[in-house]
Design a protein around this motif. Structure first.
Motif, PDB file in Angstrom:
ATOM      1  N   PRO A 153       1.010  -1.327   0.342  1.00 19.61           N
ATOM      2  CA  PRO A 153       0.347   0.126  -0.167  1.00 19.61           C
ATOM      3  C   PRO A 153       1.211   0.794   0.313  1.00 19.61           C
ATOM      4  CG  PRO A 153      -0.557  -1.559   1.140  1.00 19.61           C
ATOM      5  CD  PRO A 153       0.640  -2.170   1.234  1.00 19.61           C
ATOM      6  N   ASN A 154       0.269   2.081  -0.133  1.00 20.03           N
ATOM      7  CA  ASN A 154       0.799   3.531  -0.491  1.00 20.03           C
ATOM      8  C   ASN A 154       0.970   4.013   0.678  1.00 20.03           C
ATOM      9  OD1 ASN A 154       2.358   5.771  -1.930  1.00 20.03           O
ATOM     10  ND2 ASN A 154       0.698   6.894  -2.634  1.00 20.03           N
ATOM     11  N   ALA A 155       2.425   5.205   0.752  1.00 13.23           N
ATOM     12  CA  ALA A 155       2.062   5.837   2.362  1.00 13.23           C
ATOM     13  C   ALA A 155       2.374   7.002   2.020  1.00 13.23           C
ATOM     14  CB  ALA A 155       3.809   5.730   2.612  1.00 13.23           C
ATOM     15  N   PRO A 156       1.773   7.702   2.189  1.00 10.68           N
ATOM     16  CA  PRO A 156       0.884   7.615   3.992  1.00 10.68           C
ATOM     17  C   PRO A 156      -0.384   7.744   3.776  1.00 10.68           C
ATOM     18  CG  PRO A 156       2.031  10.361   3.627  1.00 10.68           C
ATOM     19  CD  PRO A 156       2.237   9.354   1.923  1.00 10.68           C
ATOM     20  N   THR A 157      -0.780   7.231   2.430  1.00 12.13           N
ATOM     21  CA  THR A 157      -2.695   7.575   2.489  1.00 12.13           C
ATOM     22  C   THR A 157      -3.120   5.663   2.762  1.00 12.13           C
ATOM     23  OG1 THR A 157      -2.539   6.229  -0.484  1.00 12.13           O
ATOM     24  CG2 THR A 157      -2.262   8.565   0.194  1.00 12.13           C
ATOM     25  N   ALA A 183       6.238  -2.144   2.174  1.00 13.11           N
ATOM     26  CA  ALA A 183       6.800  -2.393   3.568  1.00 13.11           C
ATOM     27  C   ALA A 183       5.724  -2.609   4.388  1.00 13.11           C
ATOM     28  CB  ALA A 183       6.895  -1.079   3.542  1.00 13.11           C
ATOM     29  N   TYR A 184       4.195  -2.449   4.095  1.00 10.51           N
ATOM     30  CA  TYR A 184       3.334  -2.730   4.981  1.00 10.51           C
ATOM     31  C   TYR A 184       2.086  -4.014   3.880  1.00 10.51           C
ATOM     32  CZ  TYR A 184       4.429   2.310   6.244  1.00 10.51           C
ATOM     33  OH  TYR A 184       5.599   3.167   6.445  1.00 10.51           O
ATOM     34  N   SER A 191       0.900  -9.853  -2.242  1.00  8.41           N
ATOM     35  CA  SER A 191       2.222  -9.234  -2.635  1.00  8.41           C
ATOM     36  C   SER A 191       1.864 -10.013  -3.638  1.00  8.41           C
ATOM     37  CB  SER A 191       3.366 -10.114  -1.796  1.00  8.41           C
ATOM     38  OG  SER A 191       4.522  -9.524  -2.132  1.00  8.41           O
ATOM     39  N   ALA A 192       3.418  -8.524  -5.069  1.00  9.73           N
ATOM     40  CA  ALA A 192       3.362  -9.185  -5.941  1.00  9.73           C
ATOM     41  C   ALA A 192       4.709  -9.909  -6.405  1.00  9.73           C
ATOM     42  CB  ALA A 192       3.990  -7.812  -5.992  1.00  9.73           C
ATOM     43  N   ILE A 193       5.449 -10.423  -4.957  1.00  5.91           N
ATOM     44  CA  ILE A 193       6.219 -11.633  -5.163  1.00  5.91           C
ATOM     45  C   ILE A 193       5.588 -12.588  -6.691  1.00  5.91           C
ATOM     46  CG2 ILE A 193       7.706 -13.263  -4.390  1.00  5.91           C
ATOM     47  CD1 ILE A 193       7.735 -11.547  -1.558  1.00  5.91           C
ATOM     48  N   PHE A 285     -14.630  12.203  11.185  1.00  4.90           N
ATOM     49  CA  PHE A 285     -13.769  11.875  10.542  1.00  4.90           C
ATOM     50  C   PHE A 285     -13.833  11.350   9.096  1.00  4.90           C
ATOM     51  CE2 PHE A 285     -10.638  12.673  14.884  1.00  4.90           C
ATOM     52  CZ  PHE A 285     -10.473  13.792  14.357  1.00  4.90           C
ATOM     53  N   GLU A 286     -12.869  12.009   8.239  1.00  6.16           N
ATOM     54  CA  GLU A 286     -13.081  10.926   6.864  1.00  6.16           C
ATOM     55  C   GLU A 286     -11.505  10.067   6.842  1.00  6.16           C
ATOM     56  OE1 GLU A 286     -12.892  14.021   4.087  1.00  6.16           O
ATOM     57  OE2 GLU A 286     -15.328  14.825   4.647  1.00  6.16           O
ATOM     58  N   VAL A 287     -12.330   9.006   6.943  1.00  8.12           N
ATOM     59  CA  VAL A 287     -10.612   7.905   6.226  1.00  8.12           C
ATOM     60  C   VAL A 287     -10.612   7.367   5.296  1.00  8.12           C
ATOM     61  CG1 VAL A 287      -9.945   5.810   8.107  1.00  8.12           C
ATOM     62  CG2 VAL A 287     -11.499   7.675   9.409  1.00  8.12           C
ATOM     63  N   LEU A 288      -9.555   7.338   4.813  1.00  4.97           N
ATOM     64  CA  LEU A 288      -8.919   6.165   3.952  1.00  4.97           C
ATOM     65  C   LEU A 288      -9.288   4.799   3.952  1.00  4.97           C
ATOM     66  CD1 LEU A 288      -6.012   8.937   1.870  1.00  4.97           C
ATOM     67  CD2 LEU A 288      -9.019   8.891   1.256  1.00  4.97           C
ATOM     68  N   PRO A 289      -9.579   4.108   2.382  1.00  8.70           N
ATOM     69  CA  PRO A 289      -9.595   2.705   2.559  1.00  8.70           C
ATOM     70  C   PRO A 289      -7.535   2.603   3.049  1.00  8.70           C
ATOM     71  CG  PRO A 289     -10.111   3.438   0.593  1.00  8.70           C
ATOM     72  CD  PRO A 289     -10.048   5.094   1.317  1.00  8.70           C
ATOM     73  N   SER A 290      -7.870   1.857   4.204  1.00 12.44           N
ATOM     74  CA  SER A 290      -6.116   1.395   4.329  1.00 12.44           C
ATOM     75  C   SER A 290      -5.931  -0.341   4.482  1.00 12.44           C
ATOM     76  CB  SER A 290      -5.810   2.076   5.501  1.00 12.44           C
ATOM     77  OG  SER A 290      -4.663   1.239   6.175  1.00 12.44           O
ATOM     78  N   ALA A 291      -5.241  -0.689   3.967  1.00 11.60           N
ATOM     79  CA  ALA A 291      -4.111  -2.068   3.778  1.00 11.60           C
ATOM     80  C   ALA A 291      -3.314  -1.432   4.788  1.00 11.60           C
ATOM     81  CB  ALA A 291      -4.661  -2.924   1.893  1.00 11.60           C
ATOM     82  N   ALA A 292      -2.655  -1.148   5.312  1.00  9.01           N
ATOM     83  CA  ALA A 292      -1.051  -0.856   5.978  1.00  9.01           C
ATOM     84  C   ALA A 292      -1.703  -0.512   7.864  1.00  9.01           C
ATOM     85  CB  ALA A 292      -1.040   0.339   5.594  1.00  9.01           C
ATOM     86  N   ASN A 293      -0.531  -1.000   7.917  1.00 11.46           N
ATOM     87  CA  ASN A 293      -0.717  -0.913   9.577  1.00 11.46           C
ATOM     88  C   ASN A 293      -1.059   0.221  10.295  1.00 11.46           C
ATOM     89  OD1 ASN A 293       1.367   0.451   9.642  1.00 11.46           O
ATOM     90  ND2 ASN A 293       2.180  -1.305  10.946  1.00 11.46           N
TER      91      ASN A 293
END
Length: 350
Positions: A153-157, A183-184, A191-193, A285-293
């Motif tokens: 996932p992108n950071a910091p979004t 990283a996340y 994973s794209a691995i 709050f408005e919260v972006l959809p996250s796939a990170a920690n």
């Protein structure tokens, strides 16, 4: 500035890491550290290395760790590179794979180390704007370039790019390296691995700092075609042939081998992320959809810098970025249940 500096040093704009406050009793939600400790098996493996053998150099190739990574992902050890944190791995990639006299493409809102490395290695940077939902527009990357890099996932979004979109990007750029910085990835993505055998121009980097709770150990890795890995090995062995010590190799390998603990820890963070998201939304709050920690959130009626300052007064630290498009967002790391509740309580009390 000193007369002893090499000329290019004065123009460098260094990366600024997240604050590491020295004060105790703070709820520290600003650097995306895992709230849960490392695998007990990893700690035991590191303790076993605390013996007289520390007088000897470590394995310069990190073969034990490479084998653990290869086993985990079902690739060959020759497709694995390991280094001193993923930032070092990324630095070697910039140095060895992106210096082609053409611009490096990456999102305009992304990991802020990318433009730093471009400055360090004399690479032309060409940031491409995310869309209004802060998503990568894959078709924008179908242009002449010397390489492409983005976090997923992108950071910091925290926003995730689907594997199908990554494949589309790879197919549109067969003659340059596409580096996916994962990283996340373990907190909500695939994973794209799994694509590295299909696309020889794909390099995937990861870190043990997040999902395996070893930020203090400094271990990173890359997986890709053997030709890409050879380039990284050449750079590494021309820079520092012993990037990982005996303790790091043992602990990192054991962390990969303890799949059950890894999955349990990630699941706990994901569950907490959903709870914190719901709690923030209940507070407006408005919260972006996250796939990170972590989550990326803003309040339509309150200034983000003011919220961050008010939280700090109550002993809660979050990350505020001053970049124009995201100046009203806060990046909030997912902590322990107690830390998360302290965050929500502090916000409710404003």
């Amino acid at each position: 500035m000193s007369k002893f500096w090499s000329p290019f040093v004065k123009d460098l704009v260094p990366y600024v890491p997240g604050e590491q406050p020295k004060l105790s009793k703070l709820v520290k939600l600003n650097t995306n550290e895992n709230p849960y400790g490392p695998s007990p098996k990893a700690i035991a493996a590191m303790r076993e290395e605390l013996n007289d053998d520390l007088r000897l150099y470590p394995d310069p190739n990190g073969d034990r760790l490479k084998q653990a990574v290869a086993d985990f992902y079902g690739v060959k050890t020759a497709q694995v590179f390991v280094g001193n944190g993923s930032d070092e791995v990324l630095a070697h990639a910039f140095h060895g794979l992106f210096q082609h006299g053409k611009p490096l493409l990456f999102p305009d809102i992304s990991y802020s180390f990318y433009p730093v490395y471009c400055g360090l290695y004399g690479i032309q940077a060409e940031p491409l704007a995310l869309d209004e939902q802060f998503q990568i527009r894959v078709d924008d990357y179908a242009r002449p370039n010397g390489g492409i890099i983005f976090p997923n996932p992108n950071a910091p979004t925290g926003c995730l790019l689907a594997l199908e979109a990554i494949e589309h990007l790879l197919q549109a750029n067969p003659d340059t390296v596409v580096l996916v910085d994962e990283a996340y990835i373990d907190f909500g993505g695939v994973s794209a691995i799994g694509l590295v055998d299909k696309y020889p121009n794909l390099l995937v980097t990861q870190t043990l700092s997040k999902s395996r709770s070893l930020a203090g150990l400094r271990v990173g890795l890359a997986v890709g075609h053997v030709d890409l890995i050879e380039a990284l090995e050449r750079i590494k062995n021309s820079f520092n042939s012993y990037p990982l010590d005996r303790i790091a190799i043992a602990g990192a390998a054991a962390a990969f081998e303890d799949r059950a603990y890894f999955e349990q820890s990630c699941a706990a963070v994901i569950d907490s992320r959903e709870q914190v998201t719901a709690g923030l939304q209940a507070l407006g709050f408005e919260v972006l959809p996250s796939a990170a920690n972590f989550i990326f959130a803003r309040h339509p009626q309150h200034d983000a810098a003011g919220i961050a300052a008010a939280l700090r007064e109550q002993g809660v630290i979050v990350r505020h970025f001053k970049q124009a498009r995201i100046a009203q967002f806060l990046r909030i790391s997912i902590g322990s249940p107690e830390q998360n509740q302290a965050l929500l309580d502090a916000l409710a009390a404003r």
